[in-house]
Design a protein around this motif. Structure first.
Motif, PDB file in Angstrom:
ATOM      1  N   UNK A 121       0.986  -1.202  -0.032  1.00  0.00           N
ATOM      2  CA  UNK A 121      -0.038   0.056   0.305  1.00  0.00           C
ATOM      3  C   UNK A 121       0.777   1.387  -0.002  1.00  0.00           C
ATOM      4  N   UNK A 122       2.005   1.334   0.700  1.00  0.00           N
ATOM      5  CA  UNK A 122       2.974   2.431   0.806  1.00  0.00           C
ATOM      6  C   UNK A 122       3.654   2.557  -0.526  1.00  0.00           C
ATOM      7  N   UNK A 123       3.895   1.475  -1.114  1.00  0.00           N
ATOM      8  CA  UNK A 123       4.543   1.640  -2.672  1.00  0.00           C
ATOM      9  C   UNK A 123       3.606   2.337  -3.537  1.00  0.00           C
ATOM     10  N   UNK A 124       2.072   1.863  -3.431  1.00  0.00           N
ATOM     11  CA  UNK A 124       1.145   2.450  -4.375  1.00  0.00           C
ATOM     12  C   UNK A 124       1.140   3.833  -3.917  1.00  0.00           C
ATOM     13  N   UNK A 125       0.919   4.190  -2.738  1.00  0.00           N
ATOM     14  CA  UNK A 125       0.642   5.506  -2.102  1.00  0.00           C
ATOM     15  C   UNK A 125       1.813   6.373  -2.643  1.00  0.00           C
ATOM     16  N   UNK A 126       3.179   6.121  -2.695  1.00  0.00           N
ATOM     17  CA  UNK A 126       4.321   6.857  -3.103  1.00  0.00           C
ATOM     18  C   UNK A 126       4.104   6.997  -4.779  1.00  0.00           C
ATOM     19  N   UNK A 127       3.887   5.986  -5.469  1.00  0.00           N
ATOM     20  CA  UNK A 127       3.641   6.010  -6.760  1.00  0.00           C
ATOM     21  C   UNK A 127       2.636   6.998  -7.240  1.00  0.00           C
ATOM     22  N   UNK A 128       1.557   7.263  -6.366  1.00  0.00           N
ATOM     23  CA  UNK A 128       0.428   7.844  -6.854  1.00  0.00           C
ATOM     24  C   UNK A 128       0.568   9.282  -6.553  1.00  0.00           C
ATOM     25  N   UNK A 129       1.731   9.922  -5.532  1.00  0.00           N
ATOM     26  CA  UNK A 129       1.919  10.967  -4.909  1.00  0.00           C
ATOM     27  C   UNK A 129       2.191  12.057  -6.157  1.00  0.00           C
ATOM     28  N   UNK A 130       1.852  13.320  -5.950  1.00  0.00           N
ATOM     29  CA  UNK A 130       2.252  14.314  -6.926  1.00  0.00           C
ATOM     30  C   UNK A 130       3.817  14.436  -7.208  1.00  0.00           C
ATOM     31  N   UNK A 131       4.571  13.991  -6.261  1.00  0.00           N
ATOM     32  CA  UNK A 131       5.895  14.074  -6.486  1.00  0.00           C
ATOM     33  C   UNK A 131       6.459  13.154  -7.527  1.00  0.00           C
ATOM     34  N   UNK A 159      22.359  21.817 -13.000  1.00  0.00           N
ATOM     35  CA  UNK A 159      20.770  22.142 -12.813  1.00  0.00           C
ATOM     36  C   UNK A 159      19.743  20.912 -11.969  1.00  0.00           C
ATOM     37  N   UNK A 160      19.458  21.623 -10.865  1.00  0.00           N
ATOM     38  CA  UNK A 160      18.542  20.771  -9.989  1.00  0.00           C
ATOM     39  C   UNK A 160      17.238  20.088 -10.833  1.00  0.00           C
ATOM     40  N   UNK A 161      17.212  18.940 -10.636  1.00  0.00           N
ATOM     41  CA  UNK A 161      16.096  18.401 -11.141  1.00  0.00           C
ATOM     42  C   UNK A 161      14.847  18.235 -10.345  1.00  0.00           C
ATOM     43  N   UNK A 162      13.631  17.958 -10.594  1.00  0.00           N
ATOM     44  CA  UNK A 162      12.571  17.666  -9.525  1.00  0.00           C
ATOM     45  C   UNK A 162      12.092  16.270  -9.632  1.00  0.00           C
ATOM     46  N   UNK A 163      12.646  15.501 -10.220  1.00  0.00           N
ATOM     47  CA  UNK A 163      12.311  13.953 -10.193  1.00  0.00           C
ATOM     48  C   UNK A 163      12.699  13.329  -8.620  1.00  0.00           C
ATOM     49  N   UNK A 164      11.938  12.736  -8.261  1.00  0.00           N
ATOM     50  CA  UNK A 164      12.170  12.109  -6.728  1.00  0.00           C
ATOM     51  C   UNK A 164      12.339  10.623  -7.063  1.00  0.00           C
ATOM     52  N   UNK A 165      13.711  10.230  -6.092  1.00  0.00           N
ATOM     53  CA  UNK A 165      13.815   8.730  -6.202  1.00  0.00           C
ATOM     54  C   UNK A 165      12.759   7.940  -5.372  1.00  0.00           C
ATOM     55  N   UNK A 166      11.979   7.137  -5.763  1.00  0.00           N
ATOM     56  CA  UNK A 166      10.717   6.756  -4.746  1.00  0.00           C
ATOM     57  C   UNK A 166      11.206   5.816  -3.597  1.00  0.00           C
ATOM     58  N   UNK A 167      12.202   5.067  -3.874  1.00  0.00           N
ATOM     59  CA  UNK A 167      12.849   4.588  -2.539  1.00  0.00           C
ATOM     60  C   UNK A 167      13.331   5.604  -1.494  1.00  0.00           C
ATOM     61  N   UNK A 168      13.888   6.403  -1.855  1.00  0.00           N
ATOM     62  CA  UNK A 168      14.300   7.645  -0.962  1.00  0.00           C
ATOM     63  C   UNK A 168      13.180   8.188  -0.458  1.00  0.00           C
ATOM     64  N   UNK A 169      12.152   8.652  -1.067  1.00  0.00           N
ATOM     65  CA  UNK A 169      10.997   9.129  -0.612  1.00  0.00           C
ATOM     66  C   UNK A 169      10.265   8.338   0.402  1.00  0.00           C
ATOM     67  N   UNK A 170      10.363   6.969   0.163  1.00  0.00           N
ATOM     68  CA  UNK A 170       9.654   6.190   1.070  1.00  0.00           C
ATOM     69  C   UNK A 170      10.397   6.078   2.391  1.00  0.00           C
ATOM     70  N   UNK A 171      11.742   6.190   2.281  1.00  0.00           N
ATOM     71  CA  UNK A 171      12.638   5.989   3.553  1.00  0.00           C
ATOM     72  C   UNK A 171      12.395   7.128   4.366  1.00  0.00           C
ATOM     73  N   UNK A 172      12.260   8.397   3.694  1.00  0.00           N
ATOM     74  CA  UNK A 172      12.080   9.653   4.591  1.00  0.00           C
ATOM     75  C   UNK A 172      10.653   9.753   5.128  1.00  0.00           C
ATOM     76  N   UNK A 173       9.765   9.387   4.571  1.00  0.00           N
ATOM     77  CA  UNK A 173       8.094   9.055   5.096  1.00  0.00           C
ATOM     78  C   UNK A 173       8.290   8.348   6.195  1.00  0.00           C
ATOM     79  N   UNK A 174       8.801   7.260   6.252  1.00  0.00           N
ATOM     80  CA  UNK A 174       9.031   6.328   7.399  1.00  0.00           C
ATOM     81  C   UNK A 174       9.671   6.752   8.430  1.00  0.00           C
ATOM     82  N   UNK A 175      10.690   7.494   8.130  1.00  0.00           N
ATOM     83  CA  UNK A 175      11.557   7.840   9.104  1.00  0.00           C
ATOM     84  C   UNK A 175      10.613   9.165   9.949  1.00  0.00           C
ATOM     85  N   UNK A 176      10.246  10.153   9.152  1.00  0.00           N
ATOM     86  CA  UNK A 176       9.497  11.155   9.802  1.00  0.00           C
ATOM     87  C   UNK A 176       8.302  10.730  10.797  1.00  0.00           C
ATOM     88  N   UNK A 177       7.507   9.383  10.341  1.00  0.00           N
ATOM     89  CA  UNK A 177       6.657   9.037  11.023  1.00  0.00           C
ATOM     90  C   UNK A 177       7.185   8.270  12.263  1.00  0.00           C
TER      91      UNK A 177
END
Length: 455
Positions: A121-131, A159-177
């Motif tokens: 579910x978290x993977x699906x949630x990450x994939x559907x996020x606006x990021x 030039x800084x891009x705006x594409x997010x690495x999904x595994x890194x985003x997942x790690x940071x969300x779990x860490x914040x929670x």
């Protein structure tokens, strides 16, 4: 008065005793103030409900994630089945009898726990996020060295891009929670596909220094009526990166460049368009005349020049030279022999010095005089010319090939020109009337080209 103070003291003692025992009763069932479990505040929580409240508290968490381009999303623990389960029996070991002493002190307990969430579910949630679904998201661009008009070589910043690495985003969300953070700023976390090369890269700085040096070099090969300039991209192609950004001349690339230079400008054994006496243009192939580059020495000279970073106008090192370095390398001093017309002309400083009929090699016996542009490499007087079945004395001998073909007088002949050569021709040499041979000899120097063709 003494009785009053006695009564007051007893009443005060009873109050304190009451407060103390009340505290013992309360903290026998509840945690003390300033109680933290795994950095989470569990003050005044019923001891037998710690485990349940710990889990429920985690389920209510949520984190607001802020990213680049003003993108925002909220991740709720309950949406992904997130909670943290304390393992085993929870016993903080707080002594209720010592509550007055322990009450105000900070008490931090590290208890074993297990993080539980629905990974799918978290993977699906990450994939559907606006990021992850942002259509305007861009890839990062590495810094690089480029050339700008008026500025020369400069480092173009990354030039800084705006594409997010999904595994890194997942790690940071779990860490914040886990740390009960209500806000997460992705600009401060390593979740984006960042450039691999920045403007501060030592590699780019070395490359910039090398390119600045190379851009100041201009090597010119002078071919009299033509010039070959070696600079810019053509020059840069002769360098190799050492892996640290330093550009060094590559001996193999220099060798290949010199080989191409020789192929383009050497005329030795080449094909020429020759304008024959009478105005006809003929194609003449082969022969030993022409410019021939000593590629090894020319390469060494060029490599030394590039290593020193010098600009210079020079000429290739030659193993053989011709009379002229212009595109028409035959120049104005040459011998012209037409096998069809059986005639020879000798020119010196563009002036016709000798005009004579001749007899050339007998083609019916396999002795045809070879065509091409020869080169006078010797001049001899009074000698014998010998072969398998002949020995002839000549007063003048001028060889111009490596296989024994030359120009000489022929006292044994009385007639020249016409079609004599087809049946009574020589063994390959150019038989010349004895009366004309002295002037031929006088007007031919070492290195003079001898153009032999069929018109």
């Amino acid at each position: 008065m003494r009785k009053f103070f006695k009564i007051f003291f007893i009443v005060l003692l009873v109050i304190f005793a009451g407060l103390y025992f009340a505290g013992v009763w309360v903290f026998n069932q509840y945690t003390l103030a300033n109680t933290y479990i795994n950095n989470k505040d569990f003050s005044f929580v019923k001891k037998d409900q710690i485990k349940d409240q710990y889990e429920e508290k985690m389920k209510k968490l949520q984190v607001t994630v802020q990213g680049r381009h003003d993108l925002k999303d909220v991740f709720k623990a309950q949406d992904i089945g997130y909670y943290e389960e304390l393992r085993g029996k929870v016993d903080l070991g707080q002594n209720p009898w010592a509550w007055p002493i322990l009450f105000f002190s900070h008490k931090d307990y590290k208890l074993e726990s297990k993080l539980i969430y629905n990974a799918q579910v978290l993977d699906q949630r990450i994939a559907s996020s606006p990021f992850m679904t942002d259509p305007t998201a861009t890839d990062p661009k590495d810094a690089y060295v480029t050339y700008k008009q008026g500025k020369g070589f400069v480092i173009e910043p990354e030039v800084q891009g705006s594409k997010v690495a999904p595994e890194k985003l997942k790690h940071e969300v779990l860490k914040a929670l886990k740390n009960e953070k209500s806000k997460l700023d992705l600009n401060k976390e390593n979740v984006y596909h960042d450039p691999k090369v920045t403007k501060d890269s030592p590699y780019l700085k070395n490359q910039l220094a090398s390119l600045a040096k190379i851009s100041s070099i201009n090597v010119v090969y002078d071919f009299e009526d033509r010039k070959e300039e070696l600079n810019g991209e053509k020059l840069l192609a002769l360098y190799t990166d050492d892996g640290q950004g330093n550009l060094n001349p590559d001996p193999e690339k220099v060798k290949a460049y010199v080989a191409d230079l020789a192929k383009k400008y050497d005329t030795y054994r080449g094909t020429r368009t020759f304008y024959a006496t009478g105005g006809q243009a003929v194609i003449v192939q082969g022969g030993i005349y022409g410019w021939r580059t000593n590629q090894a020495k020319t390469g060494e000279e060029l490599l030394k020049l590039l290593n020193e970073g010098q600009s210079k106008t020079l000429k290739p090192v030659y193993s053989q030279e011709a009379m002229s370095r212009t595109q028409n390398d035959i120049g104005s001093n040459y011998v012209e022999i037409d096998l069809t017309r059986q005639h020879m002309w000798v020119y010196k400083n563009a002036q016709l010095m000798v005009d004579t009929p001749i007899v050339t090699g007998n083609p019916s016996k396999g002795n045809a005089t070879p065509t091409g542009v020869g080169r006078v490499w010797s001049k001899e007087r009074d000698r014998y010319l010998t072969g398998d079945n002949y020995k002839s004395y000549v007063h003048y001998w001028i060889p111009y090939t490596w296989v024994g073909v030359g120009i000489h007088d022929s006292s044994w002949r009385s007639n020249y020109g016409g079609k004599i050569y087809q049946s009574g021709g020589s063994h390959g040499c150019v038989n010349t009337p004895p009366k004309n041979m002295p002037k031929v000899y006088e007007n031919i120097d070492y290195g003079t080209p001898v153009v032999v063709y069929k018109s």
